[in-house]
Design a protein around this motif. Sequence first.
Motif, PDB file in Angstrom:
ATOM      1  N   GLN A  26       0.836  -1.195   0.000  1.00 10.47           N
ATOM      2  CA  GLN A  26       0.000   0.000   0.000  1.00 10.47           C
ATOM      3  C   GLN A  26       0.873   1.247   0.000  1.00 10.47           C
ATOM      4  O   GLN A  26       1.370   1.657   1.038  1.00 10.47           O
ATOM      5  CB  GLN A  26      -0.926  -0.008   1.221  1.00 10.47           C
ATOM      6  CG  GLN A  26      -1.818   1.206   1.340  1.00 10.47           C
ATOM      7  CD  GLN A  26      -2.859   1.268   0.246  1.00 10.47           C
ATOM      8  OE1 GLN A  26      -3.444   0.263  -0.106  1.00 10.47           O
ATOM      9  NE2 GLN A  26      -3.094   2.431  -0.301  1.00 10.47           N
ATOM     10  N   GLU A  27       1.068   1.820  -1.169  1.00 14.24           N
ATOM     11  CA  GLU A  27       1.757   3.109  -1.352  1.00 14.24           C
ATOM     12  C   GLU A  27       2.933   3.353  -0.419  1.00 14.24           C
ATOM     13  O   GLU A  27       3.119   4.432   0.097  1.00 14.24           O
ATOM     14  CB  GLU A  27       0.761   4.259  -1.194  1.00 14.24           C
ATOM     15  CG  GLU A  27      -0.300   4.284  -2.235  1.00 14.24           C
ATOM     16  CD  GLU A  27      -1.285   5.416  -2.043  1.00 14.24           C
ATOM     17  OE1 GLU A  27      -1.029   6.352  -1.269  1.00 14.24           O
ATOM     18  OE2 GLU A  27      -2.341   5.350  -2.677  1.00 14.24           O
ATOM     19  N   GLY A  28       3.715   2.350  -0.154  1.00 16.31           N
ATOM     20  CA  GLY A  28       4.872   2.517   0.712  1.00 16.31           C
ATOM     21  C   GLY A  28       4.544   2.699   2.182  1.00 16.31           C
ATOM     22  O   GLY A  28       5.434   2.896   2.992  1.00 16.31           O
ATOM     23  N   ALA A  29       3.264   2.613   2.572  1.00 17.17           N
ATOM     24  CA  ALA A  29       2.876   2.787   3.965  1.00 17.17           C
ATOM     25  C   ALA A  29       2.967   1.475   4.747  1.00 17.17           C
ATOM     26  O   ALA A  29       3.325   1.464   5.914  1.00 17.17           O
ATOM     27  CB  ALA A  29       1.449   3.326   4.054  1.00 17.17           C
ATOM     28  N   TRP A  30       2.621   0.385   4.093  1.00 17.19           N
ATOM     29  CA  TRP A  30       2.670  -0.928   4.726  1.00 17.19           C
ATOM     30  C   TRP A  30       2.690  -1.994   3.636  1.00 17.19           C
ATOM     31  O   TRP A  30       2.386  -1.725   2.485  1.00 17.19           O
ATOM     32  CB  TRP A  30       1.485  -1.167   5.662  1.00 17.19           C
ATOM     33  CG  TRP A  30       0.162  -1.246   4.961  1.00 17.19           C
ATOM     34  CD1 TRP A  30      -0.645  -0.182   4.614  1.00 17.19           C
ATOM     35  CD2 TRP A  30      -0.507  -2.407   4.467  1.00 17.19           C
ATOM     36  NE1 TRP A  30      -1.756  -0.631   3.948  1.00 17.19           N
ATOM     37  CE2 TRP A  30      -1.706  -1.996   3.853  1.00 17.19           C
ATOM     38  CE3 TRP A  30      -0.207  -3.760   4.482  1.00 17.19           C
ATOM     39  CZ2 TRP A  30      -2.590  -2.890   3.262  1.00 17.19           C
ATOM     40  CZ3 TRP A  30      -1.097  -4.655   3.907  1.00 17.19           C
ATOM     41  CH2 TRP A  30      -2.279  -4.213   3.308  1.00 17.19           C
ATOM     42  N   VAL A  65       2.169  -8.707   8.481  1.00 19.91           N
ATOM     43  CA  VAL A  65       1.820  -7.335   8.097  1.00 19.91           C
ATOM     44  C   VAL A  65       2.846  -6.415   8.738  1.00 19.91           C
ATOM     45  O   VAL A  65       3.091  -6.490   9.946  1.00 19.91           O
ATOM     46  CB  VAL A  65       0.391  -6.962   8.555  1.00 19.91           C
ATOM     47  CG1 VAL A  65       0.067  -5.519   8.220  1.00 19.91           C
ATOM     48  CG2 VAL A  65      -0.636  -7.906   7.933  1.00 19.91           C
ATOM     49  N   SER A  66       3.445  -5.529   7.931  1.00 15.81           N
ATOM     50  CA  SER A  66       4.538  -4.682   8.418  1.00 15.81           C
ATOM     51  C   SER A  66       4.095  -3.599   9.393  1.00 15.81           C
ATOM     52  O   SER A  66       4.854  -3.223  10.276  1.00 15.81           O
ATOM     53  CB  SER A  66       5.251  -4.017   7.239  1.00 15.81           C
ATOM     54  OG  SER A  66       4.382  -3.093   6.592  1.00 15.81           O
ATOM     55  N   ALA A  71      -2.253  -0.654   8.089  1.00 14.79           N
ATOM     56  CA  ALA A  71      -3.060  -1.613   7.322  1.00 14.79           C
ATOM     57  C   ALA A  71      -4.526  -1.556   7.732  1.00 14.79           C
ATOM     58  O   ALA A  71      -5.407  -1.768   6.900  1.00 14.79           O
ATOM     59  CB  ALA A  71      -2.508  -3.023   7.505  1.00 14.79           C
ATOM     60  N   ALA A  72      -4.790  -1.264   8.984  1.00 14.03           N
ATOM     61  CA  ALA A  72      -6.174  -1.211   9.476  1.00 14.03           C
ATOM     62  C   ALA A  72      -6.982  -0.097   8.820  1.00 14.03           C
ATOM     63  O   ALA A  72      -8.208  -0.135   8.829  1.00 14.03           O
ATOM     64  CB  ALA A  72      -6.188  -1.042  10.991  1.00 14.03           C
ATOM     65  N   TYR A 128      -8.036  -3.744   2.225  1.00 12.97           N
ATOM     66  CA  TYR A 128      -7.248  -4.957   2.000  1.00 12.97           C
ATOM     67  C   TYR A 128      -6.440  -5.320   3.231  1.00 12.97           C
ATOM     68  O   TYR A 128      -6.255  -6.487   3.537  1.00 12.97           O
ATOM     69  CB  TYR A 128      -6.352  -4.799   0.771  1.00 12.97           C
ATOM     70  CG  TYR A 128      -7.157  -4.497  -0.464  1.00 12.97           C
ATOM     71  CD1 TYR A 128      -8.164  -5.347  -0.892  1.00 12.97           C
ATOM     72  CD2 TYR A 128      -6.941  -3.332  -1.192  1.00 12.97           C
ATOM     73  CE1 TYR A 128      -8.928  -5.063  -2.003  1.00 12.97           C
ATOM     74  CE2 TYR A 128      -7.702  -3.043  -2.313  1.00 12.97           C
ATOM     75  CZ  TYR A 128      -8.689  -3.914  -2.720  1.00 12.97           C
ATOM     76  OH  TYR A 128      -9.436  -3.623  -3.821  1.00 12.97           O
ATOM     77  N   GLY A 129      -5.972  -4.329   3.939  1.00 14.26           N
ATOM     78  CA  GLY A 129      -5.244  -4.584   5.180  1.00 14.26           C
ATOM     79  C   GLY A 129      -6.133  -5.199   6.238  1.00 14.26           C
ATOM     80  O   GLY A 129      -5.719  -6.101   6.971  1.00 14.26           O
ATOM     81  N   GLU A 130      -7.373  -4.738   6.314  1.00  7.90           N
ATOM     82  CA  GLU A 130      -8.314  -5.279   7.296  1.00  7.90           C
ATOM     83  C   GLU A 130      -8.534  -6.777   7.093  1.00  7.90           C
ATOM     84  O   GLU A 130      -8.747  -7.509   8.050  1.00  7.90           O
ATOM     85  CB  GLU A 130      -9.643  -4.543   7.228  1.00  7.90           C
ATOM     86  CG  GLU A 130      -9.597  -3.163   7.811  1.00  7.90           C
ATOM     87  CD  GLU A 130     -10.931  -2.436   7.711  1.00  7.90           C
ATOM     88  OE1 GLU A 130     -11.827  -2.898   6.962  1.00  7.90           O
ATOM     89  OE2 GLU A 130     -11.081  -1.419   8.399  1.00  7.90           O
ATOM     90  N   ILE A 131      -8.484  -7.235   5.848  1.00 10.12           N
ATOM     91  CA  ILE A 131      -8.655  -8.658   5.560  1.00 10.12           C
ATOM     92  C   ILE A 131      -7.547  -9.470   6.240  1.00 10.12           C
ATOM     93  O   ILE A 131      -7.784 -10.561   6.743  1.00 10.12           O
ATOM     94  CB  ILE A 131      -8.642  -8.910   4.033  1.00 10.12           C
ATOM     95  CG1 ILE A 131      -9.894  -8.314   3.396  1.00 10.12           C
ATOM     96  CG2 ILE A 131      -8.524 -10.392   3.721  1.00 10.12           C
ATOM     97  CD1 ILE A 131      -9.869  -8.299   1.876  1.00 10.12           C
ATOM     98  N   LEU A 132      -6.336  -8.915   6.269  1.00 15.31           N
ATOM     99  CA  LEU A 132      -5.190  -9.621   6.833  1.00 15.31           C
ATOM    100  C   LEU A 132      -5.140  -9.578   8.352  1.00 15.31           C
ATOM    101  O   LEU A 132      -4.514 -10.426   8.984  1.00 15.31           O
ATOM    102  CB  LEU A 132      -3.887  -9.033   6.279  1.00 15.31           C
ATOM    103  CG  LEU A 132      -3.741  -8.984   4.766  1.00 15.31           C
ATOM    104  CD1 LEU A 132      -2.385  -8.404   4.396  1.00 15.31           C
ATOM    105  CD2 LEU A 132      -3.962 -10.329   4.127  1.00 15.31           C
ATOM    106  N   LEU A 133      -5.792  -8.593   8.944  1.00 17.76           N
ATOM    107  CA  LEU A 133      -5.697  -8.387  10.386  1.00 17.76           C
ATOM    108  C   LEU A 133      -6.750  -9.205  11.130  1.00 17.76           C
ATOM    109  O   LEU A 133      -7.678  -8.679  11.731  1.00 17.76           O
ATOM    110  CB  LEU A 133      -5.819  -6.894  10.712  1.00 17.76           C
ATOM    111  CG  LEU A 133      -4.708  -6.030  10.136  1.00 17.76           C
ATOM    112  CD1 LEU A 133      -4.972  -4.556  10.409  1.00 17.76           C
ATOM    113  CD2 LEU A 133      -3.345  -6.454  10.667  1.00 17.76           C
TER     114      LEU A 133
END
Length: 179
Positions: free
Chosen positions: A50-54, A70-71, A76-77, A81-86
Motif C-alpha cells: 500500500q503506497e509505501g505505507a505498509w 503485516v509490516s 493496514a487497518a 485490503y489490510g483489514e482482511i489480513l488483520l
Amino acid sequence: MYFAALLARTEEGWVASDTELDDVETLADLADLAREAAGEDDTVLICIEQEGAWFGVVRVDGEDDPRIYVSDAAAAARNAYGEILLTDEVLGRDPEAPEDLDSLVDLDGTEDGEPDVVADDADDEPSEPGTVPDGPVGDAELLADLGMLEKEVLSLDAGDALSEIAEALGCTDVLEAVR
C-alpha cells in the motif's frame, strides 16, 4: 493505491501474476485465490503493498491455514485490503464466541458500562478492545525456509519490501514483469 501480486513456487520455479483484489472480502477468499493460482501442494505468496505505507505477505501451502505477516498493523487497518489480513489470530486476540458467557453476562466483576481492557502482547500495557497495535504483526518467520530470515523480514522498509523479498527468493525478474 495498492499493488498485489501472487508468487507461486512451482516445479519450474517461481511464477508471478498481477492480481485484483476487488472480489476478495475475507482471508478465506484470499486463500482460495492463492490455491486456484497454483498446484495442489505448491507454495503461494500473496504480496500486498500500500503506497509505501505498509505491506503484507500471506503464505498458502496447499490446504494448510494461511500464514500472515503485516509490516504495520495500524496503517493496514486503515485500508480495506489490510483489514482482511488483520485477523484476531494475527493480532493475538481471542475471538469472541457466542459460547463465551463473559461476553453475554457481566461475570468478570466490572461495573455495568465499565470498559474491559485487554493486555497487548507487544508491550503488556492495557489497550482498548478493538485497537490495533502500531508496527508489525503476524508470522515474521513465514519466509525463513525460502531464504529470508525473520530479522530480515522485520527490517524491511515498506517502500521496497516486495522487491527485497523477491530478490531473497530469487524471483525479482518474475515479480517485476507483473508490476
